[in-house]
Design a protein around this motif. Structure first.
Motif, PDB file in Angstrom:
ATOM      1  N   TYR A  55      -8.339 -14.428  14.910  1.00 49.33           N
ATOM      2  CA  TYR A  55      -8.204 -13.492  13.803  1.00 49.33           C
ATOM      3  C   TYR A  55      -8.187 -14.279  12.489  1.00 49.33           C
ATOM      4  CZ  TYR A  55      -7.079  -9.057  16.165  1.00 49.33           C
ATOM      5  OH  TYR A  55      -7.133  -7.887  16.876  1.00 49.33           O
ATOM      6  N   SER A  97      -5.763 -12.150   6.311  1.00 47.13           N
ATOM      7  CA  SER A  97      -6.389 -11.484   5.166  1.00 47.13           C
ATOM      8  C   SER A  97      -5.427 -11.314   3.998  1.00 47.13           C
ATOM      9  CB  SER A  97      -6.980 -10.129   5.576  1.00 47.13           C
ATOM     10  OG  SER A  97      -5.975  -9.235   5.965  1.00 47.13           O
ATOM     11  N   ARG A 119      -6.802  -9.836  10.416  1.00 41.31           N
ATOM     12  CA  ARG A 119      -7.962  -8.981  10.672  1.00 41.31           C
ATOM     13  C   ARG A 119      -9.000  -9.788  11.439  1.00 41.31           C
ATOM     14  NH1 ARG A 119     -10.163  -4.290   9.673  1.00 41.31           N
ATOM     15  NH2 ARG A 119     -12.307  -4.061   9.046  1.00 41.31           N
ATOM     16  N   GLU A 120      -9.613  -9.159  12.438  1.00 41.30           N
ATOM     17  CA  GLU A 120     -10.657  -9.826  13.216  1.00 41.30           C
ATOM     18  C   GLU A 120     -12.016  -9.196  12.951  1.00 41.30           C
ATOM     19  OE1 GLU A 120     -13.190 -11.352  16.223  1.00 41.30           O
ATOM     20  OE2 GLU A 120     -12.704  -9.250  16.072  1.00 41.30           O
ATOM     21  N   GLY A 121     -12.066  -7.923  12.781  1.00 39.79           N
ATOM     22  CA  GLY A 121     -13.324  -7.216  12.547  1.00 39.79           C
ATOM     23  C   GLY A 121     -13.185  -5.774  12.972  1.00 39.79           C
ATOM     24  N   ASP A 158      -6.426  -4.208  13.161  1.00 37.33           N
ATOM     25  CA  ASP A 158      -5.680  -5.050  12.227  1.00 37.33           C
ATOM     26  C   ASP A 158      -4.243  -5.140  12.712  1.00 37.33           C
ATOM     27  OD1 ASP A 158      -7.965  -5.157  10.710  1.00 37.33           O
ATOM     28  OD2 ASP A 158      -7.179  -3.984   9.040  1.00 37.33           O
ATOM     29  N   SER A 163      -8.311   0.087  15.778  1.00 39.23           N
ATOM     30  CA  SER A 163      -9.526  -0.562  15.295  1.00 39.23           C
ATOM     31  C   SER A 163     -10.441   0.487  14.667  1.00 39.23           C
ATOM     32  CB  SER A 163     -10.254  -1.271  16.434  1.00 39.23           C
ATOM     33  OG  SER A 163     -10.848  -0.319  17.294  1.00 39.23           O
TER      34      SER A 163
END
Length: 147
Positions: free
Chosen positions: A28, A31, A49-51, A56, A137
């Motif tokens: 991750y 952010s 955040r990973e995507g 999150d 997500s």
């Protein structure tokens, strides 16, 4: 997170459960880090955040005893190489190696939690309360809208 009326081991178990929740967050990105030092209860929040396919995560720490954040100034994205949370018991029980120099121990000090995030940025926090919030997500949220 440290109520004196809790059964023996409850805080330790919560720390272990939180550590298991945090373990999959390697990869991750940090952010946002928000630090509040001048109210009744100091706090630090870390948003990861990973995507869009992953939720999150916000790690909220309060009742701070120790906090450091280091990051090279040229880095714009700080990924997580390692993340851990350790239980720091009351005296006379020993603390994990490396924790003792961060907080002075004394009789009456409550159990604490020690969060470490390692990557290009490093976060090192010892706190009395740790809460992890996991959002849905973007992919899960869009699927819910179609239902």
């Amino acid at each position: 997170m440290t109520d004196p009326s809790e059964s023996e081991g409850a805080f330790r178990n919560r720390c272990a459960n939180t550590a298991r929740t945090l373990a999959p967050l390697v990869g991750y990105f940090i952010s946002r880090i928000s630090f509040e030092a001048f109210n009744e209860d100091d706090s630090l929040e870390i948003t990861l955040r990973e995507g869009p396919s992953k939720p999150d995560v916000v790690i909220s720490l309060s009742g701070l005893y120790y906090a450091t954040v280091s990051k090279p100034p040229e880095i714009s994205g700080c990924f997580v190489d390692e993340i851990s949370l350790a239980h720091l018991p009351r005296t006379p029980h020993p603390w994990p190696e490396g924790a003792a120099g961060r907080v002075g121990r004394f009789d009456g000090l409550s159990e604490l939690a020690w969060l470490q995030i390692i990557g290009p940025a490093e976060v090192d926090v010892i706190a009395a309360i740790v809460t992890v919030y996991t959002a849905m997500s973007d992919d899960e949220a869009s699927a819910d809208e179609r239902v």
